[in-house]
Design an enzyme around this catalytic site. Sequence first.
Site, mmCIF file in Angstrom:
data_model
loop_
_atom_site.group_PDB
_atom_site.id
_atom_site.type_symbol
_atom_site.label_atom_id
_atom_site.label_comp_id
_atom_site.label_asym_id
_atom_site.label_seq_id
_atom_site.Cartn_x
_atom_site.Cartn_y
_atom_site.Cartn_z
ATOM 1 N N LYS A 122 0.824 -1.216 0.000
ATOM 2 C CA LYS A 122 0.000 0.000 0.000
ATOM 3 C C LYS A 122 0.852 1.258 0.000
ATOM 4 O O LYS A 122 0.498 2.261 -0.616
ATOM 5 C CB LYS A 122 -0.945 0.011 1.209
ATOM 6 C CG LYS A 122 -2.096 -0.945 1.056
ATOM 7 C CD LYS A 122 -3.240 -0.580 1.980
ATOM 8 C CE LYS A 122 -4.395 -1.547 1.793
ATOM 9 N NZ LYS A 122 -5.439 -1.403 2.803
ATOM 10 N N LYS A 165 -4.840 -10.808 -6.563
ATOM 11 C CA LYS A 165 -6.039 -10.959 -5.725
ATOM 12 C C LYS A 165 -7.201 -10.117 -6.283
ATOM 13 O O LYS A 165 -6.954 -9.008 -6.755
ATOM 14 C CB LYS A 165 -5.663 -10.472 -4.320
ATOM 15 C CG LYS A 165 -6.675 -10.747 -3.256
ATOM 16 C CD LYS A 165 -6.241 -10.152 -1.929
ATOM 17 C CE LYS A 165 -6.324 -8.645 -1.925
ATOM 18 N NZ LYS A 165 -6.247 -8.019 -0.614
ATOM 19 N N LYS A 224 -11.059 -4.533 -4.349
ATOM 20 C CA LYS A 224 -11.896 -3.368 -4.637
ATOM 21 C C LYS A 224 -11.075 -2.220 -5.199
ATOM 22 O O LYS A 224 -11.604 -1.304 -5.803
ATOM 23 C CB LYS A 224 -12.706 -2.940 -3.404
ATOM 24 C CG LYS A 224 -11.953 -2.910 -2.084
ATOM 25 C CD LYS A 224 -12.929 -2.841 -0.893
ATOM 26 C CE LYS A 224 -12.274 -3.280 0.402
ATOM 27 N NZ LYS A 224 -13.174 -3.582 1.488
HETATM 28 P P1 TYM Z 1 -10.559 -5.995 4.012
HETATM 29 O O1 TYM Z 1 -11.562 -4.939 4.304
HETATM 30 O O2 TYM Z 1 -9.529 -5.733 2.983
HETATM 31 O O3 TYM Z 1 -11.284 -7.336 3.622
HETATM 32 C C1 TYM Z 1 -12.343 -7.874 4.418
HETATM 33 C C2 TYM Z 1 -12.283 -9.398 4.427
HETATM 34 O O4 TYM Z 1 -12.377 -9.896 3.099
HETATM 35 C C3 TYM Z 1 -11.304 -10.792 2.839
HETATM 36 N N1 TYM Z 1 -10.927 -10.672 1.412
HETATM 37 C C4 TYM Z 1 -10.796 -11.721 0.588
HETATM 38 N N2 TYM Z 1 -10.963 -13.047 0.793
HETATM 39 C C5 TYM Z 1 -10.748 -13.862 -0.264
HETATM 40 N N3 TYM Z 1 -10.378 -13.406 -1.492
HETATM 41 C C6 TYM Z 1 -10.198 -12.088 -1.742
HETATM 42 N N4 TYM Z 1 -9.853 -11.654 -2.957
HETATM 43 C C7 TYM Z 1 -10.409 -11.173 -0.658
HETATM 44 N N5 TYM Z 1 -10.329 -9.820 -0.546
HETATM 45 C C8 TYM Z 1 -10.645 -9.536 0.730
HETATM 46 C C9 TYM Z 1 -10.180 -10.305 3.750
HETATM 47 O O5 TYM Z 1 -9.227 -11.316 3.983
HETATM 48 C C10 TYM Z 1 -10.956 -9.926 4.986
HETATM 49 O O6 TYM Z 1 -11.213 -11.063 5.788
HETATM 50 N N6 TYM Z 1 -7.384 -5.557 7.870
HETATM 51 C C11 TYM Z 1 -8.685 -6.085 7.456
HETATM 52 C C12 TYM Z 1 -9.831 -5.521 8.269
HETATM 53 C C13 TYM Z 1 -9.707 -5.689 9.744
HETATM 54 C C14 TYM Z 1 -9.864 -6.900 10.475
HETATM 55 C C15 TYM Z 1 -9.695 -6.527 11.845
HETATM 56 C C16 TYM Z 1 -10.096 -8.219 10.123
HETATM 57 C C17 TYM Z 1 -9.458 -4.691 10.633
HETATM 58 N N7 TYM Z 1 -9.460 -5.194 11.895
HETATM 59 C C18 TYM Z 1 -9.766 -7.477 12.865
HETATM 60 C C19 TYM Z 1 -10.178 -9.168 11.148
HETATM 61 C C20 TYM Z 1 -10.012 -8.796 12.493
HETATM 62 C C21 TYM Z 1 -8.909 -5.698 6.006
HETATM 63 O O7 TYM Z 1 -8.360 -4.747 5.508
HETATM 64 O O8 TYM Z 1 -9.849 -6.457 5.381
#
Ligand code: TYM
Length: 347
Positions: free
Chosen positions: A123, A206, A209
């Site tokens: 990022k 991957k 969004k």
């Molecule tokens: P974020 O918002 O990027 O994504 C949310 C969830 O979606 C999953 N994900 C995917 N799974 C499979 N294939 C993909 N292409 C894909 N893209 C996204 C992510 O693995 C995630 O589970 N840091 C985290 C948010 C967060 C969080 C937390 C998660 C903040 N605090 C505490 C768990 C516990 C994030 O940016 O996810």
Amino acid sequence: MSEPVQTPQTFQSRIFSGIQPSGGMTLGNYLGALKRFAELQNRGIETVYCVVDLHAITVWQDPEKLRNQTREIAAAFIASGIDPTRSILFNQSQVSAHAELGWIFNCVARIGWMYRMTQFKDKAGKHAENSSLGLLAYPSLMAADILAYKATHVPVGEDQKQHLELTRDIAAKFNHDYGVNFFPITEPLIEGAATRVMSLRDGSKKMSKSDPSDQSRINLTDDADTIAAKIRKAKTDPEPLPETVEGLKDRPEARNLVNIYAALADTTSESVVAEFAGAQFGSFKPKLAELAVEKLSPITTEMARLMADPAEIDRILNRGADQADAIAQPILAQVKDIVGMIRRREV
Ligand code: TYM
């Protein structure tokens, strides 16, 4: 997929996970996270789910868009089967324990740990010195999200694995530094056929969004025709589907479509390959499109219905925040005692 959740040490099982409101939701978010969140809720474990708006502002967000996206993610949770009377659903900034514990963890975690995070490197890119301090400290706040509830299990997609290892390191260092067994060593739950959904245009990337190409992803707001068209145009190779999953080894695009099918159909990649062995993509893709539309259309429709009443979404998030606060505040109070802070008297 229904093996019992094992509780580490002596902590009560509690699930926590979060999603950033930094853009629309993709099929990756749905299959890697939301769908699994609903399954876990339905297994009767305490589930706490959060729209992590404090995380989103580690890169600048337009305030009005942030508010809307927060509601849209909340709508996506509910439309995917999260029942706010059975799970706690709220947005992070309403519960101050996240930010407070995040600061304490900033003082436990080491800067070097943060620089090693591949997501920070991706990022921040070549401009690490110019990225926000929050972007660097992001995993420390993520640890606080989880540990403010002493969550024992965290369902996520594959891309969050490294962050969850860091959460374990922070919990262990806090316990060690203060000579306590206070925080659980959280278990990641990275399971199922679609823990890493890949781009429809490039099987080595991957689905995300933030990808500039909308053709690379299926959005939870796409209508049936758009979903079908994106799947029809998805990159594949000229070979038919193999007899076994081993035959997908060097075929990332083919493997991705099989995994997506398996996750949508609640089955394994092995059984999808067994069913379609020898089929050409010309016949597999329409089947996949049909399945995707069948599973996603009700979610899209329900999201639109919920979004028509933003005040109701806000009420749901407020109620969830009260419930989350009731769990997190006593834990934070104990942390302050452990660390040696004089607390505000009870009122
Ligand atoms: P974020 O918002 O990027 O994504 C949310 C969830 O979606 C999953 N994900 C995917 N799974 C499979 N294939 C993909 N292409 C894909 N893209 C996204 C992510 O693995 C995630 O589970 N840091 C985290 C948010 C967060 C969080 C937390 C998660 C903040 N605090 C505490 C768990 C516990 C994030 O940016 O996810």
